[in-house]
Design a protein around this motif. Structure first.
Motif, short mmCIF file in Angstrom:
data_model
loop_
_atom_site.label_atom_id
_atom_site.label_comp_id
_atom_site.label_asym_id
_atom_site.label_seq_id
_atom_site.Cartn_x
_atom_site.Cartn_y
_atom_site.Cartn_z
N THR A 106 0.85 -1.20 0.00
CA THR A 106 0.00 0.00 0.00
C THR A 106 0.88 1.25 0.00
N LEU A 107 0.38 2.28 -0.65
CA LEU A 107 1.02 3.60 -0.53
C LEU A 107 0.92 4.02 0.94
N ILE A 108 1.89 4.79 1.41
CA ILE A 108 1.82 5.33 2.77
C ILE A 108 0.95 6.59 2.73
N PRO A 111 -0.12 13.33 4.75
CA PRO A 111 -0.97 14.32 5.41
C PRO A 111 -1.76 15.16 4.40
N GLU A 112 -1.16 15.48 3.24
CA GLU A 112 -1.87 16.35 2.29
C GLU A 112 -3.13 15.70 1.74
N THR A 113 -3.22 14.38 1.83
CA THR A 113 -4.41 13.69 1.33
C THR A 113 -5.62 13.93 2.23
N SER A 201 -10.56 9.95 -5.39
CA SER A 201 -9.39 9.10 -5.58
C SER A 201 -8.10 9.88 -5.34
N ASN A 202 -7.14 9.18 -4.78
CA ASN A 202 -5.75 9.64 -4.81
C ASN A 202 -5.06 8.68 -5.78
N PRO A 203 -5.14 9.01 -7.08
CA PRO A 203 -4.62 8.06 -8.08
C PRO A 203 -3.11 8.18 -8.21
N PRO A 204 -2.48 7.27 -8.93
CA PRO A 204 -1.07 7.51 -9.25
C PRO A 204 -0.99 8.74 -10.16
N TYR A 205 -0.07 9.66 -9.87
CA TYR A 205 0.01 10.86 -10.72
C TYR A 205 1.43 11.35 -10.94
N VAL A 206 2.41 10.51 -10.61
CA VAL A 206 3.80 10.90 -10.82
C VAL A 206 4.23 10.46 -12.22
N PRO A 211 12.75 11.11 -11.52
CA PRO A 211 13.86 10.40 -10.89
C PRO A 211 13.60 10.02 -9.43
N ARG A 212 12.64 10.72 -8.77
CA ARG A 212 12.35 10.38 -7.37
C ARG A 212 11.91 8.92 -7.22
N LEU A 213 11.33 8.37 -8.31
CA LEU A 213 10.83 6.99 -8.24
C LEU A 213 11.95 5.99 -7.99
N SER A 217 13.07 7.59 -1.07
CA SER A 217 12.40 6.51 -0.32
C SER A 217 11.10 6.06 -0.97
N ILE A 218 10.54 6.88 -1.88
CA ILE A 218 9.29 6.41 -2.50
C ILE A 218 9.53 5.19 -3.38
N ARG A 219 10.80 4.85 -3.65
CA ARG A 219 11.06 3.63 -4.42
C ARG A 219 10.61 2.37 -3.66
N ALA A 225 0.97 2.50 -7.61
CA ALA A 225 0.19 3.51 -6.87
C ALA A 225 0.76 4.91 -7.07
N LEU A 226 1.90 5.00 -7.75
CA LEU A 226 2.59 6.29 -7.87
C LEU A 226 2.66 6.81 -9.29
N ALA A 227 3.06 5.96 -10.22
CA ALA A 227 3.41 6.43 -11.57
C ALA A 227 2.27 6.17 -12.55
N1 GLN Z 1 2.16 12.45 -3.12
C1 GLN Z 1 2.96 11.37 -3.59
C2 GLN Z 1 4.37 11.87 -3.89
O1 GLN Z 1 4.54 12.74 -4.69
C3 GLN Z 1 2.38 10.73 -4.83
C4 GLN Z 1 1.12 10.01 -4.50
C5 GLN Z 1 0.40 9.57 -5.71
O2 GLN Z 1 0.92 9.41 -6.80
N2 GLN Z 1 -0.85 9.37 -5.55
O3 GLN Z 1 5.29 11.40 -3.27
#
Ligand code: GLN
Length: 299
Positions: A106-108, A111-113, A201-206, A211-213, A217-219, A225-227
């Motif tokens: 699961t995504l962690i 707080p912004e969510t 939804s908080n969809p993947p949106y990266v 390069p952060r991926l 630590s988000i790797r 859930a991210l990209a």
């Molecule tokens: N807020 C997350 C980040 O940028 C991305 C979460 C998402 O893609 N839903 O680290």
């Protein structure tokens, strides 16, 4: 024989190790050195190991760790220094005053969510029995917060990962939240014919090229859930398009997105015929959530 290790010494030593790890990460071009964060991480991990609160650590700085605690703390600090998020090490994260189980499936929750939850609650009358949908629920954070605040509503939460749904189901059970239903499948796939007053939804949106991926630590978090495509907007487009078949007249769509995607998401919502399109800023003052309303005139 090793020397007895006091709480205060354990924290000092761990903080130094974490600061050194931050400095190595900066040398590779990522992250910021932040001794306060290092100290807070060390305290979070030590309270987990000693099964006590952070204030207990401050009140009893001379108390000594037993061997098992010292060993486990050392292992967790080593893993944290290698980049693993604290929430995966302790298995928990706070969201909307709930303690949620989280796993690497699961995504962690961020707080912004909580902004997304607030905006949804502003639209859902307190005693309403509305139907609410959360797409890609992960740990269940958003869906559980809404279900708890609106006990007469029926919340459906989907996720394509059965492992994530197991975590979400356990969270619902632990919190005794029963007005929620979990369905496995890709976005709207498990929802044939269902209609909702509000879809969130908080969809993947990266961007898949971010390069952060790989560098931060988000790797450790699930990539799915991210990209979302090169511009990070592929899933948001799919949701905006398909949500139209699942919203009642005047139903709301609320989507979290990146700080630089507010205008792009507004354009997508306009293009698909949503009305009352707008966006909102999070606690850091960054564009974070956009909304649109699906009106009968569009049908
Ligand atoms: N807020 C997350 C980040 O940028 C991305 C979460 C998402 O893609 N839903 O680290």
């Amino acid at each position: 024989m090793t020397l007895p290790l006091s709480i205060i010494r354990a924290l000092q030593h761990a903080t130094q190790r974490l600061v050194a790890a931050q400095e190595r990460a900066i040398a590779k071009g990522s992250a910021n050195a932040d001794p306060t964060v290092a100290r807070l991480d060390a305290e979070a991990l030590l309270s987990f190991v000693m099964n006590c609160t952070r204030s207990h650590l401050h009140t009893w700085p001379e108390r000594v760790l037993n061997d098992a605690q010292a060993q486990l703390f050392n292992i967790l600090i080593t893993r944290r220094a290698a980049g693993e998020p604290v929430a995966y090490l302790t298995g928990h994260r706070e969201f909307w005053s709930m303690t949620l189980e989280v796993t690497p499936d699961t995504l962690i929750p961020r707080p912004e969510t909580e902004l997304l939850v607030e905006l949804a609650l502003q639209r859902i009358p307190a005693d309403s029995a509305w139907r609410i949908l959360d797409l890609g629920t992960g740990s269940g954070a958003i869906a559980l917060a809404i279900a708890r605040e609106r006990p007469h509503c029926h919340v459906i939460a989907t996720d394509r990962s059965p492992a994530a749904l197991s975590v979400a189901r356990r969270n619902a059970a632990t919190l005794s939240i029963t007005n929620i239903e979990f369905r496995a499948g890709d976005w709207f796939a498990p929802l044939q014919g269902d209609e909702f007053h509000v879809i969130v939804s908080n969809p993947p949106y990266v961007s898949t090229l971010d390069p952060r991926l790989v560098q931060t630590s988000i790797r450790f978090e699930p990539l799915s859930a991210l990209a979302s495509g090169v511009d990070g907007l592929s899933d948001i487009r799919t949701m905006a398009a398909t949500a139209r078949q699942h919203l009642i007249n005047k139903g709301w769509l609320l989507l979290e997105h990146g700080h630089d995607q507010g205008h792009a998401v507004a354009q997508i919502l306009h293009d698909y015929g949503y009305q009352e399109v707008g966006h909102h800023q999070d606690i850091a003052g960054l564009d974070r959530v956009s909304h649109g309303r699906w009106g009968y005139k569009n049908r």
